[in-house]
Design an enzyme around this catalytic site. Structure first.
Site, short mmCIF file in Angstrom:
data_model
loop_
_atom_site.label_atom_id
_atom_site.label_comp_id
_atom_site.label_asym_id
_atom_site.label_seq_id
_atom_site.Cartn_x
_atom_site.Cartn_y
_atom_site.Cartn_z
N ARG A 141 57.92 48.88 33.53
CA ARG A 141 59.08 48.18 33.26
C ARG A 141 59.58 49.04 32.08
O ARG A 141 58.77 49.94 31.37
CB ARG A 141 58.54 46.77 32.91
CG ARG A 141 57.57 46.74 31.97
CD ARG A 141 56.96 45.36 31.69
NE ARG A 141 56.36 45.47 30.37
CZ ARG A 141 56.82 45.27 29.09
NH1 ARG A 141 58.15 44.71 28.95
NH2 ARG A 141 55.92 45.44 28.11
N ARG A 199 66.12 45.48 24.70
CA ARG A 199 66.19 44.58 23.67
C ARG A 199 67.50 44.33 23.63
O ARG A 199 68.45 45.29 23.37
CB ARG A 199 65.65 44.86 22.46
CG ARG A 199 64.23 44.91 22.35
CD ARG A 199 63.79 45.19 20.99
NE ARG A 199 62.38 45.57 20.93
CZ ARG A 199 61.70 46.15 20.14
NH1 ARG A 199 62.33 46.58 19.03
NH2 ARG A 199 60.37 46.54 20.40
N ARG A 222 46.16 65.24 29.31
CA ARG A 222 47.37 66.13 29.00
C ARG A 222 47.42 66.26 27.40
O ARG A 222 46.78 65.84 26.59
CB ARG A 222 48.27 64.89 29.03
CG ARG A 222 49.24 64.67 30.02
CD ARG A 222 49.79 65.97 30.87
NE ARG A 222 51.14 66.44 30.46
CZ ARG A 222 51.70 67.42 30.86
NH1 ARG A 222 50.98 68.31 31.64
NH2 ARG A 222 52.65 67.86 30.44
N ARG A 258 59.55 66.25 20.94
CA ARG A 258 60.24 65.50 19.56
C ARG A 258 59.85 66.26 18.18
O ARG A 258 58.89 67.27 18.47
CB ARG A 258 59.70 64.25 19.59
CG ARG A 258 58.32 63.81 19.59
CD ARG A 258 57.69 62.46 19.32
NE ARG A 258 56.26 62.57 18.99
CZ ARG A 258 55.65 61.65 18.60
NH1 ARG A 258 56.19 60.27 18.44
NH2 ARG A 258 54.39 61.40 18.15
N GLU A 292 56.61 69.09 18.86
CA GLU A 292 55.78 68.47 19.66
C GLU A 292 56.21 69.16 21.29
O GLU A 292 57.29 69.04 21.48
CB GLU A 292 55.57 67.35 19.79
CG GLU A 292 55.08 66.67 18.72
CD GLU A 292 54.71 65.17 18.68
OE1 GLU A 292 54.15 64.68 17.85
OE2 GLU A 292 54.40 64.66 19.90
N TYR A 304 42.23 56.06 26.83
CA TYR A 304 43.27 56.07 25.74
C TYR A 304 43.05 54.81 24.81
O TYR A 304 43.24 53.40 25.54
CB TYR A 304 44.57 56.36 26.45
CG TYR A 304 45.56 56.37 24.92
CD1 TYR A 304 45.87 57.29 24.31
CD2 TYR A 304 46.31 55.02 24.64
CE1 TYR A 304 46.66 57.46 23.20
CE2 TYR A 304 46.89 55.21 23.19
CZ TYR A 304 47.00 56.09 22.65
OH TYR A 304 47.65 56.14 21.38
N ASP A 333 44.33 53.08 21.26
CA ASP A 333 45.16 53.01 20.20
C ASP A 333 43.98 52.85 18.90
O ASP A 333 43.00 52.47 19.25
CB ASP A 333 46.13 51.82 19.86
CG ASP A 333 47.39 52.11 20.50
OD1 ASP A 333 47.87 53.60 20.33
OD2 ASP A 333 48.30 51.61 21.05
#
Ligand code: FAD
Length: 372
Positions: free
Chosen positions: A170, A174, A247, A278, A304, A352, A354
């Site tokens: 998805r 917003r 990666r 970025r 990056e 992964y 956070d």
């Protein structure tokens, strides 16, 4: 003799070390790097805390984790609001009313919703076969072409037509004027940097840096009852079943003799021609000021580049595919047979996490060990 040898002074290792020490256990922490804090390490350059292994923004909905980290650092009010640069056109991220106003001139949420729907319908894709079709079927052509296509290609090193649709399940849209990237109750950056926060977690605990576990494994093992290992799980078993893939990201960091380069912490370059994904301008994580509130005359930026990973490179993101999932499961069978060693953290569990998640699992693991 130690109760626990902890391999890795990243967040997982530091939280376990703190909890076990506070419960009266004797702990030794080692890290092969010359610094603590693992991948959340920040280093001061020109008075600016530079995120050496990639930009880290602390965000969580977990109240107890938030309270826990606040024991070790004050957090500032930083809110992640990245900007997209498409060939010099700037757009707000994540996709919100500012983005849609800039893209189409629409003013109300109804107009924005109608525009997205019109583009979705015009594309006429019912059964998306690849990432390109999936993205267009979710948000239409304009957003896909300007804000998704080039960036995603650079991230994955392949055209969107060749990437599977499931990567994008998805795309959050917003219909409000809200540039806050994370939907998290708590968010911020530790004042003084992550290294200082981890230093505070490890306060009073013996830490040996530049110490590779495998260079001296037998002797280190003999000094502790249990080992908490937060390095790569395949390295622990000497890659005997093959190596897990990642990666990778390459950073090019530069000090600039000017106070302001891009006016924001993160600017994503969403066209395919700009080679970097970025640019991070580190000072804006702390509002351009040092800890005493003084303006900083210079700035530090990191470009990056997303890159393929090969054995020996810094492992960043685990690859979530069938091949690597199966290989990890096979290593996990071996890990479960080790009676003295606990595998944890992003590398030990090939997952992964956070920062808030890795802290939560480390807190749970320490509690479980203390109960046993
Ligand atoms: C590019 C990038 C950006 C991220 N941004 C965010 C973000 O914005 N917000 C967020 O919440 N999370 C973010 N994360 C996730 C965050 O980095 C992790 O949650 C966190 O670093 C995991 O901590 P850890 O202790 O498991 O691993 P690490 O920090 O990797 O610690 C493991 C430590 O073990 C040491 N080690 C390994 N092998 C050995 C050995 N043989 N001997 C001795 N020491 C060894 C390593 O040197 C390392 O210091 C990001 C991750 C990446 C890759």
């Amino acid at each position: 003799m130690y109760d626990y040898l902890i391999v890795g002074a990243g967040l997982y290792g530091a939280v376990c070390a703190r909890q076990l020490t506070d419960a009266g256990k004797k702990v030794l922490v080692i890290d092969k790097r010359s610094h603590i804090a693992g991948n959340v390490y920040t280093e001061k350059m020109e008075g600016i805390n530079v995120h050496i292994y990639g930009a880290h923004i602390f965000h969580t909905n977990n109240k107890s984790v938030w309270e826990y980290v606040n024991r070790f650092s004050v957090f500032n009010r930083f809110t992640n609001s990245p900007v997209a640069n498409y060939k010099g056109e700037l757009y707000s991220l994540p996709f919100n009313m500012y983005t849609f106003n800039k893209m189409w001139g629409v003013v109300t949420p109804e107009e924005a919703a109608a525009k997205i729907e019109e583009q979705r319908k015009a594309a006429g894709i019912d059964n998306p076969q690849n990432l390109e079709e999936q993205a267009i079927s979710l948000v239409g052509t304009d957003i896909y072409e300007k804000l998704i296509k080039g960036y995603t290609q650079k991230q994955w090193g392949r055209p969107c037509e060749d990437l599977p649709a499931f990567i994008i399940k998805r795309l959050p849209v917003r219909l409000t004027f809200d540039n806050n990237y994370f939907n998290a109750l708590y968010q911020g950056i530790p004042v003084g940097g992550y290294t200082k926060m981890v230093e505070s977690m490890l306060d009073g605990i013996e830490v040996r840096l530049d110490t590779d576990y495998f260079a001296n494994k037998a002797e280190l093992d003999s000094q502790a009852d249990k080992v908490i290992y937060t390095g790569p799980i395949d390295a622990y078993f000497d890659y005997k079943l093959g190596n897990l893939e990642y990666r990778s990201v390459r950073f090019e960091t530069e000090v600039l003799d000017k106070p302001n380069f891009q006016g924001n912490a993160a600017v994503n370059y969403t066209d395919a021609d700009t080679p970097w994904t970025r640019i991070i301008e580190h000072k804006w994580f702390e509002f351009g000021k040092d800890e005493d509130g003084n303006d900083l005359p210079k700035t530090v930026i990191s470009r990056e580049y997303s890159s393929e990973w090969k054995l020996g490179d810094e492992p960043y993101y685990p690859v979530n595919d069938e091949k690597n999932g199966k290989l990890y499961a096979d290593y996990k069978v071996l890990a479960d047979k080790e009676t003295k060693v606990i595998f944890g953290g992003r590398l030990g569990e090939y997952k992964y996490y956070d920062m808030d998640q890795v802290i939560a699992v480390a807190l749970d693991k320490a509690a479980e060990l203390l109960k046993a």
